[in-house]
Design a protein around this motif. Structure first.
Motif, PDB file in Angstrom:
ATOM      1  N   LEU A  77      25.253 -24.072  13.181  1.00 52.00           N
ATOM      2  CA  LEU A  77      26.020 -23.166  12.329  1.00 52.00           C
ATOM      3  C   LEU A  77      26.403 -23.842  11.009  1.00 52.00           C
ATOM      4  CD1 LEU A  77      27.044 -20.381  12.105  1.00 52.00           C
ATOM      5  CD2 LEU A  77      29.032 -20.968  13.452  1.00 52.00           C
ATOM      6  N   TYR A  78      26.789 -25.103  11.070  1.00 45.64           N
ATOM      7  CA  TYR A  78      27.125 -25.812   9.841  1.00 45.64           C
ATOM      8  C   TYR A  78      25.938 -25.841   8.884  1.00 45.64           C
ATOM      9  CZ  TYR A  78      31.781 -27.577  10.880  1.00 45.64           C
ATOM     10  OH  TYR A  78      33.119 -27.674  11.101  1.00 45.64           O
ATOM     11  N   ARG A  79      24.788 -26.166   9.413  1.00 42.17           N
ATOM     12  CA  ARG A  79      23.621 -26.276   8.538  1.00 42.17           C
ATOM     13  C   ARG A  79      23.170 -24.909   8.040  1.00 42.17           C
ATOM     14  NH1 ARG A  79      19.536 -30.821  10.776  1.00 42.17           N
ATOM     15  NH2 ARG A  79      18.308 -29.938   9.065  1.00 42.17           N
ATOM     16  N   MET A  80      23.378 -23.890   8.845  1.00 43.38           N
ATOM     17  CA  MET A  80      23.044 -22.539   8.387  1.00 43.38           C
ATOM     18  C   MET A  80      23.983 -22.126   7.251  1.00 43.38           C
ATOM     19  SD  MET A  80      20.934 -20.165   8.610  1.00 43.38           S
ATOM     20  CE  MET A  80      20.052 -20.807  10.024  1.00 43.38           C
ATOM     21  N   LEU A  81      25.271 -22.501   7.372  1.00 37.77           N
ATOM     22  CA  LEU A  81      26.214 -22.203   6.300  1.00 37.77           C
ATOM     23  C   LEU A  81      25.848 -22.952   5.026  1.00 37.77           C
ATOM     24  CD1 LEU A  81      29.633 -22.247   8.217  1.00 37.77           C
ATOM     25  CD2 LEU A  81      28.324 -20.260   7.484  1.00 37.77           C
ATOM     26  N   MET A  82      25.127 -24.054   5.177  1.00 43.35           N
ATOM     27  CA  MET A  82      24.662 -24.829   4.021  1.00 43.35           C
ATOM     28  C   MET A  82      23.344 -24.310   3.472  1.00 43.35           C
ATOM     29  SD  MET A  82      25.243 -28.642   5.504  1.00 43.35           S
ATOM     30  CE  MET A  82      26.772 -29.139   6.256  1.00 43.35           C
ATOM     31  N   LEU A  83      22.903 -23.169   3.975  1.00 40.89           N
ATOM     32  CA  LEU A  83      21.640 -22.567   3.532  1.00 40.89           C
ATOM     33  C   LEU A  83      20.436 -23.482   3.819  1.00 40.89           C
ATOM     34  CD1 LEU A  83      22.408 -20.802   0.115  1.00 40.89           C
ATOM     35  CD2 LEU A  83      22.138 -19.774   2.368  1.00 40.89           C
ATOM     36  N   ASP A  84      20.504 -24.194   4.917  1.00 37.58           N
ATOM     37  CA  ASP A  84      19.392 -25.065   5.311  1.00 37.58           C
ATOM     38  C   ASP A  84      18.633 -24.371   6.432  1.00 37.58           C
ATOM     39  OD1 ASP A  84      17.638 -27.013   6.004  1.00 37.58           O
ATOM     40  OD2 ASP A  84      19.148 -28.547   6.467  1.00 37.58           O
ATOM     41  N   TYR A  85      17.482 -23.766   6.091  1.00 38.43           N
ATOM     42  CA  TYR A  85      16.776 -22.992   7.121  1.00 38.43           C
ATOM     43  C   TYR A  85      16.206 -23.878   8.223  1.00 38.43           C
ATOM     44  CZ  TYR A  85      12.191 -23.944   4.847  1.00 38.43           C
ATOM     45  OH  TYR A  85      11.066 -24.523   4.333  1.00 38.43           O
ATOM     46  N   PHE A 668      30.320 -25.864   0.679  1.00 37.61           N
ATOM     47  CA  PHE A 668      31.474 -25.698   1.561  1.00 37.61           C
ATOM     48  C   PHE A 668      31.432 -24.410   2.386  1.00 37.61           C
ATOM     49  CE2 PHE A 668      33.126 -28.090  -2.184  1.00 37.61           C
ATOM     50  CZ  PHE A 668      33.365 -29.286  -1.538  1.00 37.61           C
ATOM     51  N   GLY A 669      30.368 -23.621   2.227  1.00 35.40           N
ATOM     52  CA  GLY A 669      30.317 -22.358   2.952  1.00 35.40           C
ATOM     53  C   GLY A 669      31.253 -21.320   2.373  1.00 35.40           C
ATOM     54  N   LEU A 670      31.667 -21.497   1.114  1.00 40.16           N
ATOM     55  CA  LEU A 670      32.631 -20.573   0.495  1.00 40.16           C
ATOM     56  C   LEU A 670      31.950 -19.270   0.097  1.00 40.16           C
ATOM     57  CD1 LEU A 670      34.513 -23.015  -1.881  1.00 40.16           C
ATOM     58  CD2 LEU A 670      35.164 -22.323   0.399  1.00 40.16           C
ATOM     59  N   GLN A 671      32.771 -18.265  -0.142  1.00 44.73           N
ATOM     60  CA  GLN A 671      32.281 -17.021  -0.722  1.00 44.73           C
ATOM     61  C   GLN A 671      33.303 -16.589  -1.767  1.00 44.73           C
ATOM     62  OE1 GLN A 671      29.570 -15.216  -0.457  1.00 44.73           O
ATOM     63  NE2 GLN A 671      28.577 -16.521   1.041  1.00 44.73           N
ATOM     64  N   PHE A 672      33.163 -17.131  -2.987  1.00 45.18           N
ATOM     65  CA  PHE A 672      34.094 -16.711  -4.033  1.00 45.18           C
ATOM     66  C   PHE A 672      33.896 -15.237  -4.302  1.00 45.18           C
ATOM     67  CE2 PHE A 672      34.790 -21.173  -4.980  1.00 45.18           C
ATOM     68  CZ  PHE A 672      36.131 -21.156  -5.326  1.00 45.18           C
ATOM     69  N   ALA A 673      34.984 -14.493  -4.180  1.00 43.44           N
ATOM     70  CA  ALA A 673      34.907 -13.041  -4.288  1.00 43.44           C
ATOM     71  C   ALA A 673      34.705 -12.631  -5.736  1.00 43.44           C
ATOM     72  CB  ALA A 673      36.183 -12.406  -3.759  1.00 43.44           C
TER      73      ALA A 673
END
Length: 1637
Positions: A77-85, A668-673
């Protein structure tokens, strides 16, 4: 890495499956396998994972790290949040039951020498490749999916989509097998594609951007019937992206035969064309893949067949498998295109939408190409709405028999609340561009107008205070309008939902609101964005041709219009929060603080969201303003909820569209709105918690990320852009502990643009003593691994930075030759290169894994740098925002920056320094007391510095240890470090000064002791003879012992004779009469007797130091140069004439200097203008300074004279007169003013008057210490009591006991009063509000006291001589404390000191008696022992034992003393507190020494007093939190009677100028005030809004008295603004609390 052990829930370990539902042992076996799988992953279904578990700062994930199975789910999950396929392909660490394919090929520890041939190798027993020990990658994905809450699922699915992976559409429950459609998880996904359309014979590319849930696309579904040797998923991938495994297949790394969570799952992916000729399909198509045997998953299969436009079946054979054949035949009845792929066939057949393709002996590429053509043909052949079904994800909610996750009650509640808001827009088909104007009125024109006017406050022109009052009224009016408009239905509904919904419902509500808003605005926004892009391209093309034609201007104007439309069409949650902020600010401005209104709860609501990870707008990018009141209140609420946590602030800067937000989301897995389709506008802040395991490495609790809009925004042009960029860069660089500078690509011109901005920002930070660090990130670099190329790039960057540093140094007037002079920077460590984001061409390209990896390296660098910093507290962050923004509003950032956080730390340090110095002073006072007593008792005749140092060493070392601990352990130790050396030095200087002061005082005591030695030697003789005579007289008058009157008469008749007998040759010390001496001195100086007498009779000399106007003391006719020192307005070549004469026109248009020469004859203060001061302000100040200097020098001289030891002589007064005369002559020579004789006489009388007080007091001491007659007279009562006691028949023991007690009484009173003075001073220093802080705190209380009394004379004294008035205040407060407010407390201190002395005397009596009895000594020995015991605590006159040698019963003698002493103690306990004023140590003087040993320099403009606690602070500028109207000091406009009412803090931000001196011909700009002379150079006057109401009230309250005092008027340009007159005294006093904010 959090690796919480998660045990499987009882529900999963013991699945309840009734016999009726049991389908056989295969189901039971499958559930058991799933059970084991979750256990291996340390996961459980009941305890769901949430975003909070992962959106925190954790230990870095190692990209190529081999992990254990228990960490597998989290790392995935961490690596997926980092956009690492590559998260699907995580190797598992070899180990007993956790072995994977990495251990499947082992050599059983054999060597190649063990095998001689192939047969031997083949004969070895097969290695057990147990499949059950290996984990299928998709099982990891689905296990995490099942154990996540809906928000983490949504985040995970969004990231899977960004990685171009297939997404679960239909998911069976791992236990119950019920089908769920996770529709909610798709809600944040938007698909963008381009379609080629032919119009008028040309190809037009149209871009579409649609939320995937709303997208209507054909659906092509794929099914497998039975078990096949070919991979269905692999073939689908070739249709979508043959370079990427969109659907995981059997040939992917890590794949195994066994999988437990994927069978029955339907996955979906979309093909999005790029608008290019080589697109596989010309429009967006959804592809669905049903995992497992479709014959076994009836429900999923039927749903997909129904929803699909085209169905594709994979079968082994249609001929041989009747079951497959029957199923396909049934499917044909749906009249939908059907494609059947037969594995064992090589034939190709097609008929009316039915296609049979054989796969045997065919390459996958051939099959893929043919399949693409068939799908395109099938979709294009469908005609009519009924025959052309289109798929839309949202429609899945209508499918029966499955559960949709959005049907959850919390989700429905949130959606329902959001839809109520959306109904406001949709009910009237409102255009999106009108929403903000209609429903969010506070943030539109009103807020923009308010921001503009507020900025203008910092650069005022004309009549500054009038203009300021006018603008402040305008601001108030706008706030009132905002309040009136603040109750829109939208905000009412939004706040209601935010306040009342439970936490989960609230999260859904916010998500739904944003989703629905984006959906509502997508169409309008897309069209505006497309128009914007086209227009920008046209502008860019014209610019590249270097054209500055009308066409370019026209296109730029059109672009600006589109930009405004874009701003209107952009609508998101951030705008609603912005409205909340504006409503709050408006009501707060109008109504003040309140905790019982709806708007007052807004910060708390926003704080809850910020804590949960929601980004909050810091700077409004549309208005270009920071809503300080809102931000401050929001952060205060965060502090209330979290505590004042430490945060490390990471700021991010970069050009627009350079991928900053994407980088942060990856890091950081953020989603700035941000609103749909729009870049970050302004600046947003977001909190990221530091995990517990990381806190051992990091010294802070949260990472606070500040993301900003791109520099050089497209819609901004020219100077506006540059100013905005510099402002934004300075703001975020100043906020950040570390600034991440993002550079996209390697374009030198783009690089130069950002470097110039950031280097200047860093230079500004350097100049205001802020020290952020920085990291440069080069994104989209083609070859990250090329070391040589990177070295060259770093070299070029270093050169550019050095070049920019030189340019910025010129602009900022700073010395810097290279970038490292500006900021600590290592080009090798602080420059990172990142690969390009996409692996291929969007929209179908997945993120580049190298991008993710390099971004994580940047993250590790950031955390490494962060580990060396403790960050700042949230309250410090709040103050920093205010400081930076206030400074940025001013034109000169450097001079305007006030570091509130640093100032607060310094004030705390001043408080501590006050405590340390008080402890040292208190200790020194005690030591001084002890040594004083020893000197007076004759036990010490020399004081050495070394002895004093030794005595105080213990306390001094303790204080130094406390200081060291404070500097090393305080929360602000990083800030405090800069002052440590200075305060170490100051403490040592204070210690040394205290030692030298005490030595000087004690040396004086020794000198006095020696000076009166002659008298002291005679005292013993006097005492013996007087005792003898008293005893003899008592023998004669024994029979009259009871007749008190007769005894007194007889004693008095012989006393004079005794005195004469004892002092036959001694002349008495004469009293002094200084009036005669003064008269002689006046005559010697040539002054007439008449003038002297007149001046004495008038008595005006006593107030000469506080006169407002000295014109009457000056001979005006002899003024050679009479120019007003005042403010001026040279920006206009006009002198405004306020009808002072009819000769001049109303406006005489001549240069100022010429006109001034012409008019100053008139303005030489004609008698017509009696109210007009005939003397300029500067001259008045010089005369005041002359008086102060003359007084100080004269009194200092008198204090050094040995009057107390040698007596008075008129020479001392002559010296004073000479000093005054010299000062006056010096003044007249230097100032060119001729002073009248009356001034000289009054000044001499005034100085004589002040000196006389000191001289008389010293002469009194001299007489007491040196005149035997005076001494004997003081002993008359004592010896009468001895005489009476002998008359009464008392024994020698009783008489001596009375004598000793009488001496003990005087000494005890003195000791008790001195100790009480020290104790009282300590009590008030610690607990009295005015005295228990630093210099600024004392100043505040002095001003409050002045306001409460409303005495104008006291104010004038304070303005002219603040120290003098402060001393008066301290004395008054001590008096009040003693006699009214805290009398009981003082009495307690006094009684404790009495008890201490009582105990000491009791011990002395016992010790002396015991020693005498033991050694069989006599009364002489007893007296010596008794005196020795008390020598440090009490001063005792010498005791004579000559007449008491008959005393031998020492127990009786001791009891007699005790009896007498008890009476004395009782008497002393009820001592009048007035006695405290009579002795050597006085509490007010101790406190004055402690509190007034600070800086007393006043502002040259307004006389505000520097509030630095350290007196000599040469290494820092003078400063004060708030200044005053300069008219308070007498400033006015040259050539007029008009006061200046401007605050100097406002003037220094204006374009105005001033004359530094009365004789100055040239003016100086206020902005360059430091260049005006020495008295201006060392003052730091920072621009502010001059908010302090106190001095505005003072000007109004004492308007008439100020006019009378200075002979000026508050008129014309000095007219008092009407707003000032509304300020009450209570408001004025309350405003003083702002001094500490």
């Amino acid at each position: 890495m959090p690796t919480r052990a998660r045990t499987l829930s009882a529900n999963l370990l013991n699945p309840v499956v009734s016999p009726g539902r049991m389908l056989g042992s295969s189901i039971s076996s499958a559930i058991l396998c799933k059970t084991k799988l979750f256990v291996r992953f340390h996961l459980q279904l009941q305890q769901t994972l949430s975003p909070a578990d992962f959106l925190q700062i954790c230990e870095p994930v190692k990209q190529h790290h081999v992990t254990s199975e228990k960490e597998l789910a989290h790392i995935f999950l961490y690596r997926m949040l980092m956009l690492d396929y590559r998260a699907r392909y995580i190797p598992v660490r070899p180990g007993s039951p956790e072995a994977t394919h990495s251990e499947s090929i082992r050599d059983n520890e054999s060597t190649e020498n063990d095998f001689s041939d192939l047969d031997a190798l083949l004969s070895i027993e097969d290695t057990d490749l147990t499949e059950q020990t290996r984990v299928h990658p998709i099982d990891v994905q689905m296990a995490v999916f099942h154990c996540s809450d809906s928000f983490l699922k949504q985040m995970m699915i969004t990231k899977l989509s960004q990685c171009q992976y297939a997404l679960p559409l239909l998911v069976p429950d791992p236990v119950t097998m019920k089908i769920q459609c996770p529709l909610w998880t798709f809600r944040q996904i938007t698909k963008t594609w381009k379609v080629i359309e032919i119009k008028d014979g040309s190809n037009i590319v149209t871009m579409k951007s649609v939320p995937v849930c709303k997208a209507r696309t054909p659906l092509v579904s794929f099914f497998r019937l039975g078990s096949l040797a070919v991979s269905k998923s692999q073939l689908i991938n070739t249709l979508i992206n043959d370079r990427h495994s969109t659907f995981f297949h059997r040939n992917c790394p890590g794949s195994t035969k066994s999988r437990y969570l994927m069978d029955g799952v339907a996955e979906i992916a979309w093909y999005c064309p790029a608008g290019k000729p080589n697109d596989a399909f010309n429009d967006c198509i959804a592809f669905c893949n049903l995992r497992g045997d479709a014959l076994s998953t009836e429900k999923q299969r039927n749903i997909l067949i129904e929803k699909s436009s085209v169905n594709v079946f994979f079968v082994a054979s249609l001929q041989e498998n009747q079951k497959n054949k029957a199923f396909i035949s049934a499917c044909l009845k749906s009249h939908k295109p059907l494609i059947c792929l037969c594995v064992d066939s090589c034939n190709i057949k097609a008929k009316k939408g039915i296609y049979i393709i054989g796969l045997k002996d065919r390459s996958q590429a051939d099959v893929s190409e043919q399949l693409k053509e068939i799908i395109k043909e099938s979709l294009s052949s469908l005609d009519g709405p009924s025959l052309k079904p289109s798929f839309q994800l949202e429609m899945m909610a209508e499918v029966s028999g499955i559960r949709v996750d959005e049907s959850e009650p919390a989700c429905q509640e949130g959606k329902s609340a959001a839809k109520k808001i959306m109904h406001l827009f949709t009910k009237d088909n409102m255009n999106v561009s009108k929403i903000k104007h209609e429903f969010l009125p506070c943030q539109g024109d009103l807020w923009h107008k308010w921001s503009k006017i507020h900025k203008e406050l910092y650069n005022l022109r004309g009549h500054i205070e009038k203009e300021k009052s006018k603008k402040q009224q305008e601001l108030k009016t706008i706030r009132q309008e905002q309040c009136a408009a603040s109750c829109s239905k939208l905000m009412e509904l939004f706040i209601k939902s935010l306040s009342s919904l439970p936490l989960t419902d609230k999260q859904y509500f916010l998500k739904w609101t944003q989703i629905l808003m984006d959906d509502f605005s997508t169409d309008d926004l897309s069209s505006v964005l497309q128009s914007y892009g086209e227009k920008w391209s046209e502008v860019l093309a014209l610019k590249n041709k270097h054209m500055k034609s009308h066409l370019l201007i026209k296109k730029q104007t059109e672009l600006e219009e589109i930009s405004k439309k874009l701003q209107s069409a952009t609508f998101g949650l951030e705008h609603i929060f912005r409205e909340m902020g504006q409503i709050y600010e408006a009501h707060r401005a109008i109504e003040g603080q309140s905790r019982h209104t709806d708007w007052s709860k807004y910060p708390e609501l926003a704080a809850q969201l910020m804590i949960s990870g929601h980004p909050m707008e810091l700077m409004d990018g549309d208005a270009g303003h920071v809503p300080l009141t809102w931000i401050s209140s929001l952060l205060e609420e965060v502090i209330k909820k979290l505590g004042d946590q430490r945060v490390f602030v990471l700021s991010v800067l970069g050009l627009q569209s350079s991928g900053k937000s994407t980088m942060l989301n990856t890091m950081f897995g953020l989603q700035f709105a941000v609103s749909a389709g729009r870049c970050t506008k302004g600046a947003f802040m977001q909190l990221l918690k530091v995990s517990e395991e990381m806190k051992k490495d990091l010294k802070f609790d949260y990472l606070l990320v500040v993301d900003t809009e791109g520099l050089r925004a497209l819609e901004l042009e020219g100077n506006i852009t540059l100013h905005h960029d510099n402002e934004l860069a300075t703001f975020v660089v100043g906020l950040g502990n570390l600034t991440l500078i993002n550079i996209f690509g390697e374009n030198p011109s783009e690089m130069q643009d950002i470097l110039q901005i950031v280097v200047q920002a860093f230079m500004r930070m350097k100049k205001v003593k802020l020290s952020p660090s920085c990291v440069f990130v080069h994104q989209n670099v083609t070859d990250v691994a090329a070391a040589e190329k990177n070295m060259e790039g770093k070299r070029r960057l270093q050169e550019k930075l050095d070049q920019m540093a030189n340019i910025a140094a010129e602009e900022e007037v700073y010395s810097a030759e290279c970038f490292s002079d500006v900021i600590e920077f290592d080009v090798q460590e602080d420059v990172k290169y990142c690969a390009q984001l996409w692996e291929g061409s969007p929209p179908m390209a997945p993120p580049n894994p190298d991008y993710s990896e390099s971004i994580q390296e940047v993250k590790n660098t950031i955390l490494s740098k962060a580990s060396k910093s403790a960050g700042i507290t949230l309250s410090q962050f709040k103050n920093k925002i205010q400081d930076l923004w206030h400074a940025l509003l001013n034109e000169n950032f450097i001079f305007s920056f006030k570091n509130t956080f640093e100032m607060a730390a310094y004030r705390k340090l001043e408080d501590q320094y006050g405590n340390w110095t008080w402890d040292l002073r208190s200790n020194m006072l005690t030591i001084e007391n002890q040594l004083y007593n020893r000197i007076e008792n004759g036990n010490l005749d020399k004081v050495k510095v070394s002895d004093l140092t030794k005595k105080t060493s213990k306390t001094y070392e303790k204080i130094k240890t406390a200081m060291k601990k404070y500097f090393e352990e305080d929360r602000e130790k990083e800030i405090l470090a800069q002052w440590r050396g200075r305060f170490d030095t100051k403490l040592k200087e204070f210690h040394d000064e205290q030692v030298s002061t005490v030595k000087r005082k004690l040396d004086e005591v020794i000198q006095q002791k020696e000076a009166r030695k002659k008298l002291d030697d005679k005292k013993k003789e006097f005492e013996d003879r007087l005792l003898q005579k008293s005893k003899e007289l008592a023998q004669q008058l024994k029979d009259k012992a009871k007749d008190e009157e007769e005894l007194q008469k007889q004693f008095s008749s012989v006393w004079e004779g005794w005195v004469t007998e004892l002092t036959p040759d001694i002349k008495p010390v004469k009293d002094i009469y200084m009036e005669e001496d003064q008269f002689k001195i006046f005559q010697e100086l040539g002054f007439e007797e008449k003038l002297i007498n007149e001046c004495k009779q008038k008595g005006s000399y006593k107030k000469i130091a506080s006169v407002g106007d000295y014109s009457d003391y000056v001979i005006l006719q002899k003024i050679k140069c009479l120019d007003e020192t005042s403010e001026s307005e040279p920006s206009r070549d006009i002198v405004e004439n306020y009808n002072h004469t009819g000769i001049l026109d109303t406006y005489v248009k001549k240069p100022v200097s010429t006109l001034w020469k012409y008019t100053k004859t008139f303005f030489r203060y004609s008698s017509q203008h009696k109210s007009y001061s005939a003397l300029p302000r500067d001259a008045q100040e010089q005369i005041r300074l002359l008086i102060d200097n003359a007084e100080k020098q004269s009194l200092d001289s008198i204090k050094t004279k040995p009057v107390a030891t040698r007596g008075y002589t008129s020479t001392y007064l002559r010296e004073v007169a000479t000093t005054v005369n010299q000062e006056v002559e010096k003044f007249q020579l230097e100032s060119k003013y001729n002073l009248k004789k009356e001034f000289k006489v009054d000044l001499l009388l005034y100085v004589f008057y002040k000196a006389e007080i000191l001289l008389l007091d010293s002469q009194k001491k001299f007489k007491m210490n040196h005149d035997p007659l005076t001494y004997l007279e003081s002993k008359k009562t004592q010896y009468y009591n001895v005489f009476r006691s002998f008359c009464n028949g008392n024994s020698s023991a009783v008489v001596l006991a009375e004598l000793i007690s009488e001496k003990l009484k005087a000494s005890t009173v003195e000791a008790v009063c001195n100790k009480t003075a020290i104790g009282l001073a300590g009590e008030m220093r610690c607990n009295f509000p005015a005295f228990n802080g630093n210099r600024l705190n004392l100043e505040k209380h002095v001003l409050k006291s002045l306001a409460e009394k409303e005495d104008f004379d006291d104010y004038i004294t304070y303005i002219r001589n603040p120290r003098s008035q402060t001393e008066v205040f301290i004395k008054a407060e001590v008096e009040k404390y003693i006699f009214t407010g805290h009398r009981d407390k003082i009495v307690n201190i006094l009684e404790k000191n009495v008890d201490d002395i009582k105990l000491l005397v009791s011990q002395a009596l016992s010790t002396a008696t015991q020693k005498v009895q033991t050694r069989r000594g006599d009364i002489n020995m007893w007296l010596k022992e008794f005196s020795s015991f008390l020598k440090e605590e009490l001063t005792l006159d010498t005791f004579s034992s000559q007449n008491f040698s008959d005393i031998n019963n020492f127990d009786f003698f001791m009891e007699a003393i005790k009896k007498e002493f008890i009476c004395i103690i009782h008497e002393i306990s009820s001592l009048s507190l007035e006695k405290l004023k009579e002795f050597r140590l006085k509490p007010d003087e101790i406190l004055i020494d402690q509190l007034c040993n600070c800086c007393w320099v006043t502002c040259p403009f307004c006389a505000a007093v520097c509030t630095n606690t350290i007196g000599d602070h040469r290494d820092t500028d003078h400063s004060v939190p708030f200044h005053r109207p300069s008219g308070i000091k007498g400033w006015h406009y040259r050539g007029t009677v008009e006061f200046s009412i401007n605050f100097c803090t406002t003037n220094v931000a204006s374009d105005r100028r001033f004359y530094p001196r009365h004789d100055s011909e040239e003016t100086v700009p206020y902005k360059l005030y430091r260049t005006a002379g020495p008295e201006y150079a060392n003052w730091r006057i920072t621009s502010d809004e001059s908010k302090l109401a106190y001095w505005k009230w003072f000007v109004c309250r004492f308007q008439n008295k100020l006019e009378e005092y200075y002979k000026l008027k508050f008129q014309g340009r000095g007219e008092i603004p009407s707003e000032w007159k509304t300020i009450s005294k209570n408001e004025a006093i309350k405003s003083l609390d702002e001094m500490y904010e």
